[in-house]
Every structure is written in structure tokens, then in C-alpha cells.
Design an enzyme around this catalytic site. Structure first.
Site, short mmCIF file in Angstrom:
data_model
loop_
_atom_site.label_atom_id
_atom_site.label_comp_id
_atom_site.label_asym_id
_atom_site.label_seq_id
_atom_site.Cartn_x
_atom_site.Cartn_y
_atom_site.Cartn_z
N MET A 40 0.84 -1.20 0.00
CA MET A 40 0.00 0.00 0.00
C MET A 40 0.88 1.26 0.00
O MET A 40 0.38 2.36 0.26
CB MET A 40 -0.93 -0.01 1.21
N GLY A 46 10.95 -2.76 5.62
CA GLY A 46 10.22 -4.03 5.54
C GLY A 46 9.82 -4.33 4.10
O GLY A 46 10.07 -5.42 3.57
N HIS A 47 9.21 -3.33 3.44
CA HIS A 47 8.83 -3.50 2.03
C HIS A 47 10.07 -3.74 1.17
O HIS A 47 10.06 -4.58 0.27
CB HIS A 47 8.15 -2.23 1.50
N GLN A 71 -10.26 -2.90 1.76
CA GLN A 71 -9.81 -3.58 2.97
C GLN A 71 -9.88 -2.69 4.22
O GLN A 71 -9.45 -3.11 5.28
CB GLN A 71 -8.42 -4.18 2.77
N ASP A 160 2.41 -9.61 8.55
CA ASP A 160 0.97 -9.88 8.46
C ASP A 160 0.80 -11.39 8.28
O ASP A 160 0.42 -11.86 7.21
CB ASP A 160 0.38 -9.10 7.29
N SER A 196 3.99 1.25 7.91
CA SER A 196 3.69 2.60 7.40
C SER A 196 2.90 3.38 8.44
O SER A 196 2.95 4.60 8.49
CB SER A 196 2.87 2.50 6.11
P1 AMP Z 1 1.49 -2.98 3.47
O1 AMP Z 1 2.01 -1.92 2.58
O2 AMP Z 1 1.50 -2.63 4.93
O3 AMP Z 1 0.16 -3.55 2.99
O4 AMP Z 1 2.51 -4.19 3.37
C1 AMP Z 1 2.87 -4.73 2.14
C2 AMP Z 1 3.68 -5.99 2.39
O5 AMP Z 1 4.83 -5.68 3.16
C3 AMP Z 1 2.90 -7.06 3.16
O6 AMP Z 1 3.19 -8.34 2.61
C4 AMP Z 1 3.44 -6.90 4.55
O7 AMP Z 1 3.36 -8.10 5.33
C5 AMP Z 1 4.88 -6.54 4.27
N1 AMP Z 1 5.46 -5.85 5.41
C6 AMP Z 1 4.97 -4.75 6.05
N2 AMP Z 1 5.76 -4.43 7.10
C7 AMP Z 1 6.75 -5.35 7.15
C8 AMP Z 1 7.86 -5.57 8.01
N3 AMP Z 1 8.11 -4.78 9.05
N4 AMP Z 1 8.68 -6.61 7.75
C9 AMP Z 1 8.43 -7.43 6.70
N5 AMP Z 1 7.41 -7.28 5.85
C10 AMP Z 1 6.57 -6.25 6.06
#
Ligand code: AMP
Length: 293
Positions: A40, A46-47, A71, A160, A196
């Protein structure tokens, strides 16, 4: 400056579904392995770790950046969710991303949109109890993103954990020919899982937010010291979390990592997922750890 221009030129940002599908078709025709990282946006380490893993395992990495309204419940943070495409493009490229797919809401959900993807059972517990429409939005958008980017592999984060499990289930059930890779949680130096949403935290909330990780560490320690009763472990975690003035627990659960069913007593040789959601002020944070006994 010249270097910067070259970077910008190299990166392709696609906003239309048809164009993305055409590019994916061409890449596949050339025999390229496509890796996708759905996000997102408002990217953090992490990303970027997911993008790096995708890069290792594929020839072309597509990062999707889409704040998916489906969502979010009406009372959630869709409107204020942080967005910064320019920053994301630079970060994604620095990690090895080749293409960004960044559609509008209208492009993804045109007026006559009527089809949803729903995984049963796994979506009803943990996050599903507090966000009953959340995973339907996630599986619907991810199924669409798979059909649009046509990847061979897709990388999701263990951050997640329930989402990753549900996506794997959907891929199996609907026969998507895609390998799902789950990447480890990336944390700040004090243990807070990167998210985020961490930008919402005030200075004092940011300090309190480390309690999620500390409580997971406490659970690991208790298990290491031979505690096998989930109730005892959870109540000690609760006690620690409640010591922080801004923290309110939504849930703490010790579950089977494949079925998400709650486990009362832990047995030797098995693996468990300890998952929690805690509101720090008005910011809802989740975290988890996998423990092998
Ligand atoms: P999001 O943008 O929050 O929807 O996350 C996109 C992807 O990045 C999802 O697969 C999350 O599980 C992963 N993600 C978010 N934060 C982390 C983190 N701290 N470590 C590893 N993967 C992450």
C-alpha cells in the site's frame, strides 16, 4: 543530478490495468520470471526487504502500490493513510524494483464492479474478529493484482502472518500458478516492527509501542523457561502491555500457525504463532512471533 535523471528514466510507473497486462505478457514471452510485491506504499525497510527477495528470485520485479479502499472499514484510516509516490519510486528502485504498478481506485474498481474473493474460516479469527470485512478486501485486491501483473512469484511479509496464510490458501484453492514467499519481519533497532502506520505515533506513543515486541520477547522467554500454559503466558504479556499508559489490547493469541486455532497447552516439537494487536493511542499495531518448542 544527471544520476537522478537516469534513475527516474529507468523506473517505469504503470497506472493502467491493460498496459500492465500487456507488459507482463511481453515479459513472459521473453521468458522472464516475474516477481510481484503487493504494497500500500509509503515504503519502509520491511517493504524493501521483500523487493530484494523478489529480485533474487526473479528477473523483473513489479511493486504494486495501491491503498485498497476495500480492505478498510468506514471507521478506519483509509483517508489519512500516508501516501508519497515520488519517495516510494526512489526507494523501490534502490532495492531493485523494475516496474511500479500504481492504479487509481476507479481503475481497480470501476462502477459496475461486483465480484469478491473470500477465504473462509481463517479470515474469521484474530484480525478477522476486529476487522470483519478486511480480508475479503485483501484477497479480492490480491487476486486482481495477480491477474494484472501475471507473476511467477509473489512476496509477502510475515509481519501480516494471517494475511500471508490466507493468501496461500487462496492461491491453493483457486489454482493460481504462483509461488508465495513469506519474508521475515523487519524491525526498528528497538524491536518495533516496521509499519507505514508508525508515522501516526507521537513521541511518547512511539516509546510505548515497543511494548508489542517486548511482550513477544517475554513470551519467548517464558516458553524457554518451560512455561507451557498459554493462559499464563498471555496474562503475563497483558500485564506488561497494560503498564504502558497509551496501550489498549485488542487480542493476544497463541495459535497453530497453519490453522490459526487457539492452543491451550504447548507441546514439544511443535511450532506456534503468538500474535497480537494493540492500539497505541488511536494507532492500531499488530505483531507476531513464531516459536518452536
Ligand atoms: P502494506 O504496505 O502494509 O500492505 O505491506 C505490504 C507488504 O509488506 C505485506 O506483505 C506486509 O506483510 C509486508 N510488510 C509490512 N511491514 C513489514 C515488516 N516490518 N517486515 C516485513 N514485511 C513487512
Amino acid at each position: 543530478m544527471l544520476f537522478q535523471t537516469q534513475i527516474d528514466l529507468k523506473m517505469r510507473v504503470i497506472t493502467k490495468v491493460k498496459e500492465m497486462q500487456k507488459v507482463a505478457d511481453e515479459l513472459r514471452k521473453e521468458g522472464k520470471i516475474i516477481g510481484v510485491v503487493p504494497t500500500m506504499g509509503y515504503l519502509h525497510e520491511g517493504h524493501l526487504s521483500l523487493i530484494r527477495i523478489a529480485k533474487e528470485k526473479s528477473d523483473v520485479v513489479i511493486t504494486t502500490i495501491f491503498v485498497n479502499p476495500l480492505q478498510f472499514a468506514p471507521n478506519e484510516d483509509y483517508d489519512k493513510y500516508p501516501r508519497d509516490l515520488e519517495r516510494d519510486v526512489k526507494l523501490a528502485q534502490s532495492a531493485g524494483c523494475d516496474i511500479i504498478f500504481h492504479p487509481s481506485v476507479e481503475e481497480m474498481y470501476p462502477e459496475n464492479f461486483l465480484t469478491y474473493v473470500e477465504v473462509e474460516k481463517l479470515t474469521k479469527v484474530l484480525e478477522g474478529e476486529f476487522r470483519p470485512t478486511h480480508f475479503r478486501g485483501v484477497t479480492t485486491v490480491v487476486a486482481k493484482l495477480f491477474n494484472i501483473t501475471k507473476p511467477h512469484i509473489a512476496v509477502f511479509g510475515q509481519k501480516d502472518a494471517q494475511q500471508a496464510l490466507i493468501i496461500k490458501q487462496m492461491v491453493r484453492d483457486l489454482n493460481f500458478d504462483i509461488e508465495i514467499i513469506v519474508a521475515p519481519i523487519v524491525r526498528e533497532s528497538d524491536g518495533l516492527a516496521m509499519s507505514s502506520r508508525n508515522v501516526y505515533l507521537s513521541e511518547s506513543e512511539r516509546k510505548d509501542a515497543t511494548v508489542l515486541y517486548q511482550s513477544l520477547k517475554l513470551a519467548e522467554k517464558l516458553i524457554e523457561e518451560s512455561e507451557r500454559n498459554s493462559g499464563v503466558i498471555i496474562s503475563k504479556m497483558e500485564e506488561l502491555i497494560k503498564s504502558k499508559p497509551t496501550a489498549k489490547i485488542d487480542y493476544i493469541a497463541i495459535v497453530d500457525p497453519n490453522t490459526l486455532e487457539k492452543v491451550e497447552n504447548l507441546s514439544e516439537g511443535k511450532e506456534y504463532l503468538i500474535a497480537l494487536a494493540v492500539r497505541i493511542g488511536s494507532t492500531r499495531l499488530i505483531d507476531n512471533t513464531l516459536v518452536k518448542i
